[in-house]
Design a protein around this motif. Sequence first.
Motif, mmCIF file in Angstrom:
data_model
loop_
_atom_site.group_PDB
_atom_site.id
_atom_site.type_symbol
_atom_site.label_atom_id
_atom_site.label_comp_id
_atom_site.label_asym_id
_atom_site.label_seq_id
_atom_site.Cartn_x
_atom_site.Cartn_y
_atom_site.Cartn_z
ATOM 1 N N ILE A 282 69.979 26.121 23.687
ATOM 2 C CA ILE A 282 69.255 27.230 23.049
ATOM 3 C C ILE A 282 69.006 28.326 24.085
ATOM 4 O O ILE A 282 69.140 29.521 23.797
ATOM 5 N N CYS A 283 68.686 27.932 25.303
ATOM 6 C CA CYS A 283 68.447 28.909 26.380
ATOM 7 C C CYS A 283 69.721 29.703 26.677
ATOM 8 O O CYS A 283 69.670 30.911 26.904
ATOM 9 N N ASP A 284 70.858 29.026 26.688
ATOM 10 C CA ASP A 284 72.117 29.731 26.937
ATOM 11 C C ASP A 284 72.370 30.779 25.864
ATOM 12 O O ASP A 284 72.771 31.906 26.150
ATOM 13 N N GLU A 285 72.132 30.381 24.617
ATOM 14 C CA GLU A 285 72.355 31.314 23.514
ATOM 15 C C GLU A 285 71.449 32.537 23.648
ATOM 16 O O GLU A 285 71.850 33.656 23.325
ATOM 17 N N ALA A 286 70.243 32.319 24.145
ATOM 18 C CA ALA A 286 69.256 33.398 24.287
ATOM 19 C C ALA A 286 69.407 34.148 25.613
ATOM 20 O O ALA A 286 68.551 34.984 25.945
ATOM 21 N N LYS A 287 70.483 33.808 26.369
ATOM 22 C CA LYS A 287 70.763 34.499 27.643
ATOM 23 C C LYS A 287 69.603 34.408 28.637
ATOM 24 O O LYS A 287 69.283 35.365 29.345
ATOM 25 N N ILE A 288 68.993 33.237 28.651
ATOM 26 C CA ILE A 288 67.926 32.951 29.624
ATOM 27 C C ILE A 288 68.554 32.872 31.018
ATOM 28 O O ILE A 288 69.656 32.346 31.175
ATOM 29 N N SER A 289 67.866 33.379 32.030
ATOM 30 C CA SER A 289 68.449 33.323 33.381
ATOM 31 C C SER A 289 67.913 32.147 34.204
ATOM 32 O O SER A 289 68.608 31.609 35.051
ATOM 33 N N VAL A 290 66.673 31.747 33.929
ATOM 34 C CA VAL A 290 66.136 30.607 34.666
ATOM 35 C C VAL A 290 65.302 29.717 33.743
ATOM 36 O O VAL A 290 64.509 30.226 32.932
ATOM 37 N N ILE A 291 65.560 28.398 33.839
ATOM 38 C CA ILE A 291 64.812 27.435 33.023
ATOM 39 C C ILE A 291 63.970 26.583 33.963
ATOM 40 O O ILE A 291 64.507 25.911 34.845
ATOM 41 N N TYR A 292 62.658 26.622 33.798
ATOM 42 C CA TYR A 292 61.763 25.770 34.575
ATOM 43 C C TYR A 292 61.596 24.454 33.830
ATOM 44 O O TYR A 292 61.256 24.450 32.645
#
Length: 315
Positions: A282-292
């Motif tokens: 889901i983060c990839d789809e939302a173009k998140i740059s960093v996941i904590y």
Amino acid sequence: MRTTITNDPREAAAFIKRGGVVAFPTETVYGLGANLFDEAAIEKIFVAKGRPQDNPLIAHISSIEQLLHLAGEITPTAHAFIAVFFPGPLTIILPKAAGVPSAATAGLETIGVRMPRHPQAHELLRACGSPLAAPSANLSGRPSPTTWQAVAEDLDGRIDAILCGEQTEVGLESTIVDCTGSVPLVLRAGAVTLEQLRTVVSATTLAVPNLAGAIRSPGTHHRHYSPQARVMLVDDSRLADDGPTAAYIGLDPPPPKQEFALQYVCSGLDDYAHELFRFFRICDEAKISVIYCQTVAEAGLGLALMDRMRRAADH
Ligand code: TXA
Ligand code: MG
């Protein structure tokens, strides 16, 4: 290639019987199966995933009788684990039988075998009538798929069919235990915990203290489980930096004033394992740059969770 989406195990099995490759749900993650005794079909798995040829596949079975054709010997420790944990999220490594094509085991003299407990996987295996060689149904390097939509995201147009089911129960891959020696060695932590294995064979040892020197299980040295985003491990939810392209997952809620683009507070370890890979996607789809990712204690399922999170953070 057109990928058929079906919820009929017999329709899926028909593709396998014709030498095709089919994704299917298990209790851990979705797998990508082919007839284990069909070398050309096995080759298609490696092509579809972009998988390195030196990474062996797990044999999935629906009966103990099938195990007798795959393993040259069933060692006493394997017997003990099978009695307690089959069917379920445990893969055991045994010496391989002579008739097993080396394509399935990447030339190794051993074979990993597991009997899924997922009803659709069981029905598919029964309908195929032969063991299935199956890695996780993701493009090589990406997080393992826990939903059929995640399989489609990676492999639509590259495989014959997807047998679709629900989001997978565990969310992390099976525990792998090497039973070829007298002391069982855990090569990959998973849903069957080290503590549970030790209640059956007390000498069971963790071969790879998570990341370092993953040699015995060839696949574990390849890049794995990685979202596009950078993964950062934090011990305390307050240490995560918020922002318009940052995301957070953990057991503790972050401070109320922090604003993440995406955040998920897990209800417990089971929920964390269940949701981790889906959250990455889901983060990839939302173009998140960093996941904590908040760390957890390395006990029980926490050992497997920390292993996957460290690997995801290590690139
Ligand atoms: O839960 C699971 O295990 C899922 C579902 C689909 O069953 N499968 C899965 O497969 O995670 P895969 O290919 O993504 O991971 C299999 C791991 C790899 O790291 C591979 O190197 C290791 O198992 N493996 C397979 N056969 C082996 C063997 N004979 N000796 C040591 N490691 C082996
Ligand atoms: Mg995999």
